[in-house]
Design an enzyme around this catalytic site. Structure first.
Site, mmCIF file in Angstrom:
data_model
loop_
_atom_site.group_PDB
_atom_site.id
_atom_site.type_symbol
_atom_site.label_atom_id
_atom_site.label_comp_id
_atom_site.label_asym_id
_atom_site.label_seq_id
_atom_site.Cartn_x
_atom_site.Cartn_y
_atom_site.Cartn_z
ATOM 1 N N GLU B 62 49.881 41.602 36.939
ATOM 2 C CA GLU B 62 48.338 41.407 36.570
ATOM 3 C C GLU B 62 48.281 40.487 35.144
ATOM 4 O O GLU B 62 47.101 40.170 34.727
ATOM 5 C CB GLU B 62 47.595 42.805 36.330
ATOM 6 C CG GLU B 62 47.612 43.563 37.481
ATOM 7 C CD GLU B 62 48.989 44.570 37.492
ATOM 8 O OE1 GLU B 62 49.821 44.522 36.814
ATOM 9 O OE2 GLU B 62 48.863 45.349 38.603
ATOM 10 N N CYS B 83 44.292 40.640 34.917
ATOM 11 C CA CYS B 83 43.561 39.959 36.151
ATOM 12 C C CYS B 83 42.995 41.052 37.060
ATOM 13 O O CYS B 83 42.334 40.436 38.026
ATOM 14 C CB CYS B 83 44.170 38.567 36.436
ATOM 15 S SG CYS B 83 45.415 39.090 37.251
#
Lengths: 116, 116
Positions: B62, B83
């Site tokens: 992420e 993210c």
């Protein structure tokens, strides 16, 4: 000096999709950016995601330089945290040129308030 | 959603000097923080500086979680860029508790404006 470090949060927009999709290219450009800043590179990790996107973290003696690319949005996110006097401008300019970013924004923060 | 990611810049002040001097401890706590956030760890680097200070960068699917400690100032700098939907609160609370930080400040930024 009232702070221990400085951090630049950089957004590169409208980059070349093909360049920021290319793991080898992103790694080469980002490592070269660290060198242009006169950073001391300790170790780095670069990773290519499927179907797309590159992430890289470079541990430097002065803190870190990281990159994450979203080729589908022609966007790259860069963080440059340094506790020494580095040439962050040279590093950022190099990345902008090599990624062919049309737009860039930078936010700068002081880290580690010595009065705390 | 108008942005690609979110970033938390965390300052931990008045930490336990001995804990944030201990490379193994800093590594363990920071990796556990990534797990508590439900991040997918890809690879990490931790480094102990001489005479003191620990740096660590964790590349996660992420984005990243990084830490730099200044035991001489009882200070640790943490960045958590994600993210995906991660439990950053759990990660930050874990680090604060384990580092015995008396004071903490967090700044949060949206990264990657989709309107650009």
């Amino acid at each position: 000096m009232n702070h221990l470090g400085i951090q630049h949060i950089v957004e590169f927009y409208r980059c070349s999709r093909s360049i920021i999709s290319d793991g080898k290219q992103v790694e080469k450009v980002t490592l070269e950016a660290a060198r242009l800043a006169n950073a001391t590179i300790i170790e780095s990790i670069f990773h290519k995601f499927s179907p797309q996107g590159i992430s890289g973290v470079i541990l430097i003696a002065e803190s870190h330089l990281t990159i994450h690319t979203w080729p589908e949005h022609c966007y790259a996110a860069v963080d440059f945290f340094s506790c020494g006097v580095l040439d962050h401008k040279a590093a950022i300019a190099h990345m902008q040129k090599e990624f062919e970013a049309v737009k860039r924004s930078i936010e700068t923060f002081k880290r580690g308030d010595l009065k705390e």
